[in-house]
Design a protein around this motif. Structure first.
Motif, PDB file in Angstrom:
ATOM      1  N   PHE A  28       0.796  -1.302   0.105  1.00  0.00           N
ATOM      2  CA  PHE A  28      -0.025  -0.085  -0.083  1.00  0.00           C
ATOM      3  C   PHE A  28       0.890   1.289   0.079  1.00  0.00           C
ATOM      4  O   PHE A  28       1.611   1.428   0.852  1.00  0.00           O
ATOM      5  N   ASN A  29       0.471   2.198  -0.823  1.00  0.00           N
ATOM      6  CA  ASN A  29       1.139   3.580  -1.008  1.00  0.00           C
ATOM      7  C   ASN A  29       0.338   4.736  -0.659  1.00  0.00           C
ATOM      8  O   ASN A  29      -0.617   4.943  -1.630  1.00  0.00           O
ATOM      9  N   PRO A  30       0.508   5.318   0.281  1.00  0.00           N
ATOM     10  CA  PRO A  30      -0.518   6.670   0.784  1.00  0.00           C
ATOM     11  C   PRO A  30      -0.559   7.384  -0.404  1.00  0.00           C
ATOM     12  O   PRO A  30      -1.466   8.298  -0.583  1.00  0.00           O
ATOM     13  N   MET A  31       0.485   7.795  -0.972  1.00  0.00           N
ATOM     14  CA  MET A  31       0.805   8.692  -2.323  1.00  0.00           C
ATOM     15  C   MET A  31      -0.201   8.335  -3.428  1.00  0.00           C
ATOM     16  O   MET A  31      -0.645   9.239  -4.021  1.00  0.00           O
ATOM     17  N   THR A  32      -0.566   7.059  -3.646  1.00  0.00           N
ATOM     18  CA  THR A  32      -1.233   6.805  -4.742  1.00  0.00           C
ATOM     19  C   THR A  32      -2.099   6.036  -4.764  1.00  0.00           C
ATOM     20  O   THR A  32      -3.089   5.940  -5.606  1.00  0.00           O
ATOM     21  N   ASP A  33      -2.463   5.495  -3.438  1.00  0.00           N
ATOM     22  CA  ASP A  33      -3.372   4.371  -3.403  1.00  0.00           C
ATOM     23  C   ASP A  33      -4.623   5.266  -2.356  1.00  0.00           C
ATOM     24  O   ASP A  33      -5.512   4.517  -2.147  1.00  0.00           O
ATOM     25  N   ILE A  34      -4.383   6.461  -2.261  1.00  0.00           N
ATOM     26  CA  ILE A  34      -5.528   7.358  -1.560  1.00  0.00           C
ATOM     27  C   ILE A  34      -5.718   8.386  -2.565  1.00  0.00           C
ATOM     28  O   ILE A  34      -5.127   9.055  -3.169  1.00  0.00           O
ATOM     29  N   HIS A  35      -7.025   8.346  -2.959  1.00  0.00           N
ATOM     30  CA  HIS A  35      -7.608   9.363  -4.021  1.00  0.00           C
ATOM     31  C   HIS A  35      -7.943  10.740  -2.921  1.00  0.00           C
ATOM     32  O   HIS A  35      -9.006  10.764  -2.594  1.00  0.00           O
ATOM     33  N   TYR A  36      -6.955  11.591  -3.180  1.00  0.00           N
ATOM     34  CA  TYR A  36      -6.910  12.862  -2.244  1.00  0.00           C
ATOM     35  C   TYR A  36      -8.332  13.710  -2.602  1.00  0.00           C
ATOM     36  O   TYR A  36      -8.761  14.340  -1.919  1.00  0.00           O
ATOM     37  N   HIS A 250     -22.301   6.532   5.279  1.00  0.00           N
ATOM     38  CA  HIS A 250     -21.137   7.132   5.884  1.00  0.00           C
ATOM     39  C   HIS A 250     -19.740   6.515   5.380  1.00  0.00           C
ATOM     40  O   HIS A 250     -18.863   7.000   5.864  1.00  0.00           O
ATOM     41  N   TYR A 251     -19.662   5.542   4.545  1.00  0.00           N
ATOM     42  CA  TYR A 251     -18.653   4.926   4.095  1.00  0.00           C
ATOM     43  C   TYR A 251     -18.486   4.763   2.348  1.00  0.00           C
ATOM     44  O   TYR A 251     -19.847   4.693   1.763  1.00  0.00           O
ATOM     45  N   LYS A 252     -17.428   4.960   1.916  1.00  0.00           N
ATOM     46  CA  LYS A 252     -17.270   4.548   0.548  1.00  0.00           C
ATOM     47  C   LYS A 252     -15.975   4.058   0.249  1.00  0.00           C
ATOM     48  O   LYS A 252     -15.047   4.159   1.445  1.00  0.00           O
ATOM     49  N   THR A 253     -15.833   3.389  -0.857  1.00  0.00           N
ATOM     50  CA  THR A 253     -14.436   2.587  -1.274  1.00  0.00           C
ATOM     51  C   THR A 253     -14.068   2.714  -2.690  1.00  0.00           C
ATOM     52  O   THR A 253     -14.904   2.744  -3.322  1.00  0.00           O
ATOM     53  N   HIS A 254     -12.911   2.307  -2.661  1.00  0.00           N
ATOM     54  CA  HIS A 254     -12.353   2.094  -4.194  1.00  0.00           C
ATOM     55  C   HIS A 254     -11.217   0.915  -3.948  1.00  0.00           C
ATOM     56  O   HIS A 254     -10.552   0.929  -2.867  1.00  0.00           O
TER      57      HIS A 254
END
Length: 308
Positions: A28-36, A250-254
């Motif tokens: 997991f890479n927080p820079m690429t795997d979180i869509h800000y 109140h939750y969403k995901t990708h």
């Protein structure tokens, strides 16, 4: 002969477990795997929250946003973590395994799916506006209820109310609403196109692999609410409330493994929206092996900045 008698069983063990040992993916890479862009920080106004004497109340600002809450992996190989891209322990015997990747690759019709699930907290935005005090960490291989439908009833006895054709047919309405972005919170027993939220186990009655894994991730989030591992900060601006019956909107995901997809969707949206080329048989999606999924889960924050 004695040497051969020893080597043959050893080779059999190596062959049986080689598939597990060879699995590897991209961590997991927080820079690429979180869509800000999913965070959507918004100022809503001024708030007043009650406080104990002698203060009595505090004023603050109401902010809302979608917090990256957790990375949840749902895997067919026990003790494999799509989050770290490798195995993290376990036995040589695959007694806790999910669906078989080789069989899944040829799409056996009408086959149910089973997935182990792990949750890893993402404390990335705890400093932004709303403080957080819940850190959802879970490993389902050590959860006997996740691996046994009958035992799981101990934490959701109300499942008996929904185990009938009428209540399950009602989930079609939730599926329709979810797929147009209007999740029906008054039907907590449904996960849109993913079917039933009960039992809170890894056993999913759906032969579409991606959809089944999405349902497994949703069930784990529901379970973490039920056992008070996470709370819901969107219920009140003055604190994070426990919601043993989840508020699923109140939750969403990708999904980010075996391939990254955007945008984030409500739990239970049809996987046809995002699964094209995601889980290539025997290969995966480029970032991880076949049938080993990782989801970034976002939770709605709605807080008074004075009072957390």
């Amino acid at each position: 002969m004695k040497a051969q008698a020893f080597i043959l069983p050893l080779l059999l063990v190596l062959l049986i477990t080689a598939g597990n040992w060879s699995k590897a993916g991209t961590p997991f890479n927080p820079m690429t795997d979180i869509h800000y862009s999913e965070i959507q920080l918004t100022f809503l106004g001024i708030c007043i929250c009650p406080r104990p004497p002698p203060i009595f109340y505090e004023e603050g600002e109401i902010w809302t946003y979608w917090e990256p809450l957790a990375a949840v992996d749902t895997v067919s190989t026990p003790f494999y973590s799509a989050f770290i891209g490798s195995s993290f322990g376990g036995s040589l015997i695959d007694e806790l395994g999910g669906t078989n990747a080789t069989q899944d690759a040829v799409s056996i019709a009408n086959e149910n799916n089973f997935a182990q699930a792990h949750s890893y907290p993402i404390p990335l935005l705890s400093w932004l506006m709303c403080n957080r005090y819940d850190y959802p960490f879970w490993v389902s291989e050590y959860d006997v209820q996740w691996n046994n439908d009958e035992l799981s009833v101990l934490i959701h006895p109300e499942a008996a109310l929904y185990a009938n054709p009428v209540m399950q047919m009602a989930c079609m309405a939730d599926a329709t609403a979810t797929n147009v972005g209007a999740t029906l919170d008054f039907m907590p027993w449904c996960i849109g196109s993913g079917g039933s939220a009960y039992p809170m186990t890894g056993s999913i009655q759906n032969d579409e692999i991606t959809q089944a894994n999405n349902s497994a991730a949703a069930r784990l989030i529901y379970k973490l609410n039920r056992v008070f591992m996470i709370c819901d900060p969107a219920q009140s601006p003055c604190g994070c409330m426990n919601t043993p019956v989840w508020v699923k909107s109140h939750y969403k995901t990708h999904v980010v493994r075996p391939g990254v997809r955007a945008p984030a969707w409500p739990f239970g949206v049809t996987s046809a929206y995002y699964n094209s080329g995601l889980n290539v048989p025997m290969v995966g999606g480029g970032l991880g092996p076949n049938d080993q999924y990782l989801w970034t889960v976002y939770r709605r924050q709605f807080c008074c900045t004075c009072c957390e």
